[in-house]
Each structure stands twice: as structure tokens, then as C-alpha cells.
Write an enzyme that holds these catalytic residues in place. Sequence first.
Site, mmCIF file in Angstrom:
data_model
loop_
_atom_site.group_PDB
_atom_site.id
_atom_site.type_symbol
_atom_site.label_atom_id
_atom_site.label_comp_id
_atom_site.label_asym_id
_atom_site.label_seq_id
_atom_site.Cartn_x
_atom_site.Cartn_y
_atom_site.Cartn_z
ATOM 1 N N TYR A 10 0.829 -1.216 0.000
ATOM 2 C CA TYR A 10 0.000 0.000 0.000
ATOM 3 C C TYR A 10 0.868 1.273 0.000
ATOM 4 N N ILE A 11 1.657 1.458 1.031
ATOM 5 C CA ILE A 11 2.436 2.699 1.118
ATOM 6 C C ILE A 11 3.611 2.656 0.131
ATOM 7 N N ASP A 30 10.054 -7.299 -3.238
ATOM 8 C CA ASP A 30 8.822 -7.611 -2.509
ATOM 9 C C ASP A 30 8.517 -9.082 -2.740
ATOM 10 N N LEU A 32 5.584 -10.312 -2.344
ATOM 11 C CA LEU A 32 4.161 -10.313 -2.733
ATOM 12 C C LEU A 32 3.286 -11.111 -1.766
ATOM 13 N N PHE A 79 10.031 -0.640 3.463
ATOM 14 C CA PHE A 79 8.615 -0.793 3.830
ATOM 15 C C PHE A 79 8.260 -2.240 4.150
ATOM 16 N N GLY A 81 7.306 -5.536 5.526
ATOM 17 C CA GLY A 81 7.033 -5.936 6.900
ATOM 18 C C GLY A 81 5.613 -6.425 7.019
ATOM 19 N N SER A 123 6.169 3.605 13.364
ATOM 20 C CA SER A 123 4.744 3.797 13.619
ATOM 21 C C SER A 123 4.545 4.573 14.910
ATOM 22 N N TYR A 148 3.493 -6.733 17.152
ATOM 23 C CA TYR A 148 3.740 -5.837 16.021
ATOM 24 C C TYR A 148 4.401 -4.546 16.507
ATOM 25 N N LYS A 152 8.358 -2.995 15.933
ATOM 26 C CA LYS A 152 8.750 -1.682 15.389
ATOM 27 C C LYS A 152 9.706 -0.984 16.354
ATOM 28 N N PHE A 177 1.428 8.174 11.536
ATOM 29 C CA PHE A 177 0.192 8.152 12.302
ATOM 30 C C PHE A 177 -0.778 7.232 11.540
ATOM 31 N N GLY A 293 -6.556 -3.371 23.541
ATOM 32 C CA GLY A 293 -5.291 -2.753 23.132
ATOM 33 C C GLY A 293 -5.434 -1.375 22.514
HETATM 34 P P1 NAD Z 1 1.499 -3.596 3.109
HETATM 35 O O1 NAD Z 1 1.232 -4.909 3.750
HETATM 36 O O2 NAD Z 1 0.542 -3.094 2.096
HETATM 37 O O3 NAD Z 1 2.949 -3.587 2.469
HETATM 38 C C1 NAD Z 1 4.023 -4.341 2.980
HETATM 39 C C2 NAD Z 1 4.709 -4.990 1.778
HETATM 40 O O4 NAD Z 1 5.839 -5.742 2.255
HETATM 41 C C3 NAD Z 1 3.797 -5.945 1.033
HETATM 42 O O5 NAD Z 1 3.878 -5.667 -0.357
HETATM 43 C C4 NAD Z 1 4.357 -7.323 1.347
HETATM 44 O O6 NAD Z 1 4.155 -8.237 0.295
HETATM 45 C C5 NAD Z 1 5.821 -6.987 1.580
HETATM 46 N N1 NAD Z 1 6.521 -7.946 2.449
HETATM 47 C C6 NAD Z 1 6.099 -8.429 3.648
HETATM 48 N N2 NAD Z 1 7.012 -9.280 4.137
HETATM 49 C C7 NAD Z 1 8.034 -9.312 3.246
HETATM 50 C C8 NAD Z 1 9.268 -10.000 3.194
HETATM 51 N N3 NAD Z 1 9.645 -10.842 4.174
HETATM 52 N N4 NAD Z 1 10.087 -9.801 2.140
HETATM 53 C C9 NAD Z 1 9.704 -8.964 1.126
HETATM 54 N N5 NAD Z 1 8.541 -8.292 1.116
HETATM 55 C C10 NAD Z 1 7.722 -8.463 2.174
HETATM 56 O O7 NAD Z 1 1.671 -2.536 4.312
HETATM 57 P P2 NAD Z 1 1.793 -0.946 4.255
HETATM 58 O O8 NAD Z 1 0.589 -0.362 4.899
HETATM 59 O O9 NAD Z 1 2.203 -0.499 2.905
HETATM 60 O O10 NAD Z 1 2.981 -0.759 5.297
HETATM 61 C C11 NAD Z 1 4.327 -0.546 4.881
HETATM 62 C C12 NAD Z 1 5.197 -0.390 6.115
HETATM 63 O O11 NAD Z 1 4.710 0.698 6.903
HETATM 64 C C13 NAD Z 1 5.193 -1.616 7.028
HETATM 65 O O12 NAD Z 1 6.495 -1.798 7.544
HETATM 66 C C14 NAD Z 1 4.235 -1.215 8.139
HETATM 67 O O13 NAD Z 1 4.522 -1.862 9.358
HETATM 68 C C15 NAD Z 1 4.510 0.286 8.237
HETATM 69 N N6 NAD Z 1 3.383 1.036 8.826
HETATM 70 C C16 NAD Z 1 2.149 0.977 8.246
HETATM 71 C C17 NAD Z 1 1.079 1.658 8.822
HETATM 72 C C18 NAD Z 1 -0.305 1.596 8.217
HETATM 73 O O14 NAD Z 1 -1.267 1.949 8.918
HETATM 74 N N7 NAD Z 1 -0.456 1.187 6.969
HETATM 75 C C19 NAD Z 1 1.265 2.417 9.981
HETATM 76 C C20 NAD Z 1 2.543 2.478 10.537
HETATM 77 C C21 NAD Z 1 3.600 1.782 9.943
HETATM 78 N N1 UFG Z 2 -12.118 1.218 14.577
HETATM 79 C C1 UFG Z 2 -13.448 0.883 14.627
HETATM 80 N N2 UFG Z 2 -13.891 -0.143 13.842
HETATM 81 C C2 UFG Z 2 -13.061 -0.851 13.022
HETATM 82 C C3 UFG Z 2 -11.699 -0.499 12.980
HETATM 83 C C4 UFG Z 2 -11.256 0.532 13.777
HETATM 84 O O1 UFG Z 2 -14.230 1.499 15.362
HETATM 85 O O2 UFG Z 2 -13.528 -1.783 12.347
HETATM 86 C C5 UFG Z 2 -11.643 2.365 15.387
HETATM 87 C C6 UFG Z 2 -10.553 1.977 16.383
HETATM 88 O O3 UFG Z 2 -11.125 1.545 17.598
HETATM 89 C C7 UFG Z 2 -9.799 3.309 16.501
HETATM 90 C C8 UFG Z 2 -9.925 3.921 15.094
HETATM 91 O O4 UFG Z 2 -11.059 3.289 14.505
HETATM 92 O O5 UFG Z 2 -10.439 4.161 17.409
HETATM 93 C C9 UFG Z 2 -8.716 3.683 14.202
HETATM 94 O O6 UFG Z 2 -8.419 2.287 14.189
HETATM 95 P P1 UFG Z 2 -7.390 1.644 13.129
HETATM 96 O O7 UFG Z 2 -7.382 0.184 13.358
HETATM 97 O O8 UFG Z 2 -7.699 2.125 11.762
HETATM 98 O O9 UFG Z 2 -5.994 2.308 13.529
HETATM 99 P P2 UFG Z 2 -5.150 2.224 14.872
HETATM 100 O O10 UFG Z 2 -4.855 3.631 15.282
HETATM 101 O O11 UFG Z 2 -5.783 1.352 15.869
HETATM 102 O O12 UFG Z 2 -3.821 1.504 14.406
HETATM 103 C C10 UFG Z 2 -3.134 1.882 13.216
HETATM 104 C C11 UFG Z 2 -2.376 0.666 12.717
HETATM 105 C C12 UFG Z 2 -1.288 0.331 13.668
HETATM 106 C C13 UFG Z 2 -0.416 1.519 13.870
HETATM 107 C C14 UFG Z 2 -1.236 2.697 14.345
HETATM 108 C C15 UFG Z 2 -0.396 3.938 14.449
HETATM 109 O O13 UFG Z 2 -3.234 -0.447 12.600
HETATM 110 O O14 UFG Z 2 -0.509 -0.693 13.131
HETATM 111 O O15 UFG Z 2 -2.289 2.947 13.427
HETATM 112 O O16 UFG Z 2 0.315 4.132 13.283
HETATM 113 F F1 UFG Z 2 0.505 1.228 14.787
#
Ligand code: NAD
Ligand code: UFG
Length: 350
Positions: A10-11, A30, A32, A79, A81, A123, A148, A152, A177, A293
Site C-alpha cells: 500500500y504505502i 517484494d 508479494l 517498507f 514488513g 509507527s 507488532y 517496530k 500516524f 489494546g
Molecule cells: P502492506 O502490507 O501493504 O505492504 C508491505 C509490503 O511488504 C507488502 O507488499 C508485502 O508483500 C511486503 N513484504 C512483507 N514481508 C516481506 C518479506 N519478508 N520480504 C519482502 N517483502 C515483504 O503494508 P503498508 O501499509 O504499505 O505498510 C508498509 C510499512 O509501513 C510496514 O512496515 C508497516 O509496518 C509500516 N506502517 C504501516 C502503517 C499503516 O497503517 N499502513 C502504519 C505504521 C507503519
Molecule cells: N475502529 C473501529 N472499527 C473498526 C476499525 C477501527 O471502530 O472496524 C476504530 C478503532 O477503535 C480506533 C480507530 O477506529 O479508534 C482507528 O483504528 P485503526 O485500526 O484504523 O488504527 P489504529 O490507530 O488502531 O492503528 C493503526 C495501525 C497500527 C499503527 C497505528 C499507528 O493499525 O498498526 O495505526 O500508526 F501502529
Amino acid sequence: MILVTGGAGYIGSHAVLELLLAGEEVLVLDNLCHSSRIAIDRVEQLAGRPLQFVKGDVRNRSLLAALFASYPIRAVMHFAGLKAVGESVREPLRYYETNVSGSIALCQAMAEAGVFRLVFSSSATVYGESPMMPITEDRPTGVPTNPYGQSKLMAESVLKGLAESDPRWSIGLLRYFNPIGAHESGLIGEDPNGVPNNLLPYMLQVAVGRRRQLNVYGADYPTPDGTGIRDYIHVVDLVKGHLKALERLEAVRGVSVWNLGTGKGHSVREMITAFEEVTGRPLPHVIKPRRAGDIAQCWSDPGKAWQELGWRAERDLISMLADAWRWQSNNPRGYAEPTPEKKTPTALAS
Ligand code: NAD
Ligand code: UFG
């Protein structure tokens, strides 16, 4: 050339597009496991030029060595993970192995190849439950309540120790965020596996009829309307922050920490109201008990990124939701190839 691990996700896919548009050469690694090759094709289509893609695992040391030997990589955006909080509780070792050991393997390969510039996806979860809002980067990190979040925090501390041990490293820890939204084209976006954990992906799947209703986890928080408050940031703004960080890391050594957020918090109820405005239809929802949590509220002070990177988020909540809705309504099943199932009524899951 920039190596982007997890660049099909995604990101990562949005970051790769932004790098290509900025004229960089990009190599994506990646496996995938949580993404699709179609995302890469669409990024190339949007950028109007190709990138290098290697399907492989970031924990594979010999593959990493071969990539650094074969391509003129000057910096890495990491990215790759795993990010599902609930899954991390059930499978902690897989999370530590991918998020911590994967980062270690990558840094070892970088050091062997003489590449010392790294942008790391961290994160806001590392802050834990903060007593005061907004959160600045100097706030002590908390105790994440799940593997998780721990992974991080552990990866951050590995990277800090590494930079202390060797002054050649320039490492940016970007504490995201809540990234939401999609590229304005509607061609790339978030496509979670299975039941979405996060708020907006769940709302989008309700709106396209893949799920019956949104569960609102808690309406008894000490917030103005009782629902949880978060700092939602447009993914395109977020990835622009990565390019600014990369540029800054050319000039500074050691570890730098930057919050990537907007500085504004929105409650779940506000999200529902704004979402209904954007889609023009009611969003069925029901109040449920709090999710284990979860914290009541969390939003950033993004001032340090503005001062040091000249970056701040520009897109407002309506534009985040409108772009996400364009992506989901154009691609109701994400990157999945259309299936015959699409032509028949699908069973609704809630
Ligand atoms: P995502 O799951 O869409 O992307 C992660 C990508 O990493 C995927 O394409 C997956 O196939 C790849 N991947 C996973 N394990 C792998 C491995 N062992 N080797 C190679 N590729 C691998 O997630 P995202 O939302 O794009 O997140 C990207 C990064 O940002 C992650 O590290 C995630 O922890 C961090 N992050 C995301 C959020 C969020 O809310 N999306 C918030 C904070 C931090
Ligand atoms: N929520 C609902 N219903 C749902 C999903 C979420 O009410 O089906 C609420 C949660 O209780 C929270 C808010 O929506 O109040 C946001 O929840 P998210 O799950 O979208 O996001 P979080 O802040 O809980 O967590 C996300 C990522 C974490 C990351 C964090 C900070 O999932 O991995 O943001 O970056 F660590």
C-alpha cells in the site's frame, strides 16, 4: 537508484510512484505475500516509465547481496514488513522474524555494499498510550501492547544502535500516524488480505457491499463524542515526506526521527459523517465494546518535519476519503482479477 523493499504494498507502491515521478530509478524487492504484481504494473503506467522488480524476501541474505552487487543502489526505503496487530499476537515469531530480523539482514547487506542511507517505516504505535496530545518526537516511547508494536520499537532500537556504532549511517525513522487514502487516479490503493483491521478499509468494504456493517469499537472513551480519535494522513502526503527525508539524509548523519501526521485528530463518528458525505450514502454501523489494546486518542505534532524537512501534509480529510472511495469503487475487489463470483450476489460477511 533507490531500493524500495515492500514496494508493491500500500504505502510502498505510492512511494515508488513518487520516486519515479521525481526522476529516480527504482528497484523494488517484494515477496508479494501481501500485495499484487498488478500494483507494480499500475505504478509504471502512472509514471510512464518502467522500474526494476524482483520478487523475493527481505530476509534472504544471498539475494540481498546479489541485488547490491548488481544495481547501483545509493539509498533504501524499507517498507517490507507485517502489520496486522491481531495476527502478531497469534504469530509473534513471524512478526519478529520479518520486521526485526528482516531489517537486520537488510542493514548487513547495505553495510557490506557501502550503502548507509535508510528510510525506515516506523509507527506512532511506539509511543504507546501518551498522556498528552499532540505527540512530539522527544516523547519517551511507551510499551507497545502487541508483538507488532514491539517489533517496530525493537527495529528502531537496532537502527539507533547501528548508527551509534558507525558514523557513516544516515537513518530516518518515520513514525506514521494513520495513513489512509489513495492516489487520485484511483488506480492504486490499499488492498488488505481478508477482514480489514483498520477503520477506513473496513468502511470502504461496507460501502461496496463486501461487508454488512461497520463495528464502532467503543463509544465510551473520554473523547468529545466517546469514539476513538486518530490522526489520519493522506498516503500521498505521507510518501512525499519520505522523499523529503531521503533528501535530508544526504546532509545529516546518525538517526533522525520524524512524525508523519497532520496534527489534527478525527473521531470515528466524524469519520463516518465525512464518509457518508463523500459517498452520498448512509454507512450502516453498530456500536460495539472497545477493542482490546486500543487507545482513546492519538495525534501528532508534525512541527519537527516542517522545520527540518520543509514538509507538511496538505490534503484534508474529505480529499483522503474521496480518493480512497474512488480507488475502492473502481476496484471493489482490490487488485484481485475479476472472477465469476463478481457477477453473482456475494455473501455478506460482517
Ligand atoms: P502492506 O502490507 O501493504 O505492504 C508491505 C509490503 O511488504 C507488502 O507488499 C508485502 O508483500 C511486503 N513484504 C512483507 N514481508 C516481506 C518479506 N519478508 N520480504 C519482502 N517483502 C515483504 O503494508 P503498508 O501499509 O504499505 O505498510 C508498509 C510499512 O509501513 C510496514 O512496515 C508497516 O509496518 C509500516 N506502517 C504501516 C502503517 C499503516 O497503517 N499502513 C502504519 C505504521 C507503519
Ligand atoms: N475502529 C473501529 N472499527 C473498526 C476499525 C477501527 O471502530 O472496524 C476504530 C478503532 O477503535 C480506533 C480507530 O477506529 O479508534 C482507528 O483504528 P485503526 O485500526 O484504523 O488504527 P489504529 O490507530 O488502531 O492503528 C493503526 C495501525 C497500527 C499503527 C497505528 C499507528 O493499525 O498498526 O495505526 O500508526 F501502529
